[in-house]
Scaffold this motif. Structure first.
Motif, PDB file in Angstrom:
ATOM      1  N   ALA A   1      -8.038  -6.843  -0.447  1.00  0.00           N
ATOM      2  CA  ALA A   1      -7.687  -5.872   0.598  1.00  0.00           C
ATOM      3  C   ALA A   1      -8.105  -6.408   1.960  1.00  0.00           C
ATOM      4  O   ALA A   1      -9.030  -7.222   2.056  1.00  0.00           O
ATOM      5  CB  ALA A   1      -8.392  -4.545   0.312  1.00  0.00           C
TER       6      ALA A   1
ATOM      7  N   LEU B   1      -3.075   4.331  -5.155  1.00  0.00           N
ATOM      8  CA  LEU B   1      -2.695   2.930  -5.334  1.00  0.00           C
ATOM      9  C   LEU B   1      -3.425   2.329  -6.533  1.00  0.00           C
ATOM     10  O   LEU B   1      -2.827   1.618  -7.349  1.00  0.00           O
ATOM     11  CB  LEU B   1      -3.026   2.131  -4.068  1.00  0.00           C
TER      12      LEU B   1
ATOM     13  N   ILE C   1      -5.525  -2.029   4.561  1.00  0.00           N
ATOM     14  CA  ILE C   1      -6.102  -0.679   4.578  1.00  0.00           C
ATOM     15  C   ILE C   1      -6.500  -0.339   6.005  1.00  0.00           C
ATOM     16  O   ILE C   1      -7.339  -1.022   6.601  1.00  0.00           O
ATOM     17  CB  ILE C   1      -7.345  -0.589   3.659  1.00  0.00           C
TER      18      ILE C   1
ATOM     19  N   ILE D   1      -3.597  -5.852   0.110  1.00  0.00           N
ATOM     20  CA  ILE D   1      -3.512  -4.429   0.466  1.00  0.00           C
ATOM     21  C   ILE D   1      -4.088  -4.217   1.872  1.00  0.00           C
ATOM     22  O   ILE D   1      -5.307  -4.261   2.057  1.00  0.00           O
ATOM     23  CB  ILE D   1      -4.333  -3.564  -0.525  1.00  0.00           C
TER      24      ILE D   1
ATOM     25  N   TYR E   1      -5.908  -8.931  -6.709  1.00  0.00           N
ATOM     26  CA  TYR E   1      -5.689  -8.347  -5.383  1.00  0.00           C
ATOM     27  C   TYR E   1      -6.848  -8.601  -4.437  1.00  0.00           C
ATOM     28  O   TYR E   1      -7.973  -8.870  -4.861  1.00  0.00           O
ATOM     29  CB  TYR E   1      -5.428  -6.841  -5.496  1.00  0.00           C
TER      30      TYR E   1
ATOM     31  N   ASN F   1       0.891  -1.162   0.000  1.00  0.00           N
ATOM     32  CA  ASN F   1       0.000   0.000   0.000  1.00  0.00           C
ATOM     33  C   ASN F   1       0.928   1.210   0.000  1.00  0.00           C
ATOM     34  O   ASN F   1       1.914   1.236   0.740  1.00  0.00           O
ATOM     35  CB  ASN F   1      -0.884  -0.005   1.265  1.00  0.00           C
ATOM     36  N   GLN F   2       0.626   2.176  -0.878  1.00  0.00           N
ATOM     37  CA  GLN F   2       1.506   3.345  -0.940  1.00  0.00           C
ATOM     38  C   GLN F   2       1.494   4.151   0.348  1.00  0.00           C
ATOM     39  O   GLN F   2       2.402   4.919   0.603  1.00  0.00           O
ATOM     40  CB  GLN F   2       1.045   4.254  -2.072  1.00  0.00           C
ATOM     41  N   LYS F   3       0.431   3.982   1.104  1.00  0.00           N
ATOM     42  CA  LYS F   3       0.321   4.745   2.349  1.00  0.00           C
ATOM     43  C   LYS F   3       1.227   4.100   3.396  1.00  0.00           C
ATOM     44  O   LYS F   3       1.308   2.879   3.480  1.00  0.00           O
ATOM     45  CB  LYS F   3      -1.143   4.706   2.799  1.00  0.00           C
TER      46      LYS F   3
ATOM     47  N   LYS G   1       1.466  -2.936   6.861  1.00  0.00           N
ATOM     48  CA  LYS G   1       2.068  -3.831   5.857  1.00  0.00           C
ATOM     49  C   LYS G   1       3.045  -4.818   6.513  1.00  0.00           C
ATOM     50  O   LYS G   1       2.945  -6.022   6.324  1.00  0.00           O
ATOM     51  CB  LYS G   1       2.834  -3.022   4.783  1.00  0.00           C
TER      52      LYS G   1
ATOM     53  N   LEU H   1      -5.795   5.565  -1.169  1.00  0.00           N
ATOM     54  CA  LEU H   1      -6.174   4.420  -2.002  1.00  0.00           C
ATOM     55  C   LEU H   1      -6.275   4.749  -3.485  1.00  0.00           C
ATOM     56  O   LEU H   1      -5.948   3.941  -4.335  1.00  0.00           O
ATOM     57  CB  LEU H   1      -7.528   3.880  -1.546  1.00  0.00           C
TER      58      LEU H   1
END
Ligand SMILES: Nc1ncnc2c1ncn2[C@@H]1O[C@H](COP(=O)(O)OP(=O)(O)OP(=O)(O)O)[C@@H](O)[C@H]1O
Ligand SMILES: [Mg+2]
Length: 258
Positions: free
Chosen positions: A186, A167, A154, A152, A184, A10-12, A17, A164
């Motif tokens: 989540a 992503l 979240i 992912i 994918y 996840n880019q956040k 993660k 999101l």
């Protein structure tokens, strides 16, 4: 046996993660599966969690990305630490992974290095878990190209929802480049059922993501922090705790994907 590859991304930042990579990996190992965790984050949090420190690392995943293909089998033997954490093998990350963008700028096929390199270890494992960094770049692309499923995490928090879109934009670009959609699922994390905000975010996720959401919801549990501080997993602290049971459920869902 050919391992299934799970990319946890996840880019956040700070959404769970690494906690998911370590705890899901550990839950799969407790279910009798052979698990390898690759730490693809230059901050190397999973590596540190296993109490593997930079000064003690002879070879890290960074070397794999730079090596000639003929060196890969020998390199994996040097990189992988058997049973490094809760019966999981770990391939340590390194701060030098942050330099890869530059290191690989002239390299052809640089998005598929991990996919090709992992062929040498796939037969030895049931699952290979990739702990990804919180930004888009060559490491995330390599992870997504190599993955059988992108998981992912979240965070059940309104701010986390904003990240999101980014992503999914990245996934859209990658789907086009790969010519097939990345598979994918989540998983909502850090859910606190007592707070209205968490419940509202969860309802939104369920509405928007439908069957792309795992049924398992990872609850908030202070033992995760405690486990990383102690260099163990939540299963070593309390295998019946909320957090431990949540990842046990997630592992069952993951095992039933194939
Ligand atoms: N379910 C949970 N309940 C309580 N705390 C949690 C939970 N999951 C993760 N944490 C804690 O939240 C913090 C961030 O988690 P983690 O390091 O797994 O996130 P991350 O997405 O890997 O972060 P980064 O993007 O920096 O790599 C850690 O201190 C971790 O112990
Ligand atoms: Mg992390």
């Amino acid at each position: 046996m050919a391992a299934k590859v799970l990319a946890i991304a996840n880019q956040k930042g700070g959404v769970g993660k690494t906690t998911t990579a370590v705890t899901l990996g550990s839950a799969l190992a407790r279910a009798g599966k052979k698990v390898l965790l690759l730490d693809l984050d230059p901050h190397a949090c999973a590596t540190l969690h296993a109490r593997i420190y930079a000064q003690d690392i002879g070879h890290s995943l960074h070397d794999l990305f730079l090596a000639e293909e003929s060196q890969w089998p020998e390199l994996w033997n040097k990189i992988i630490r058997a049973n490094a954490l809760a019966h999981i093998d770990i391939a340590p990350g390194s701060i030098r992974l942050a330099e890869l963008e530059l290191d690989l700028r002239e390299r052809k096929g640089k998005g598929a290095i991990l996919l090709r390199g992992m062929r040498h270890v796939l037969p030895q494992y049931d699952y290979i878990v990739l702990d990804c960094p919180p930004h888009v770049g060559i490491l995330l692309v390599n992870a997504l190209v190599a993955a059988d499923v992108l998981i992912i995490p979240i965070q059940t928090d309104f701010l986390a929802l904003h990240g999101l879109k980014l992503l999914f934009d990245t996934l859209g670009i990658l789907n086009k480049a790969l010519g097939k959609p990345v598979f994918y699922r989540a998983v909502p994390t850090m859910f606190d059922k007592r707070t209205k905000a968490c419940n509202r975010v969860l309802a939104l996720l369920q509405e928007k993501m439908g069957s792309s959401l795992f049924s398992t919801i990872i609850g908030i549990d202070t033992r995760f922090r405690e486990a990383s501080a102690q260099g163990c997993t939540i299963y070593d602290l309390d295998a019946r705790s909320r957090g431990a049971l949540c990842y046990e459920c997630l592992a069952k869902e993951v095992m039933s994907l194939w």
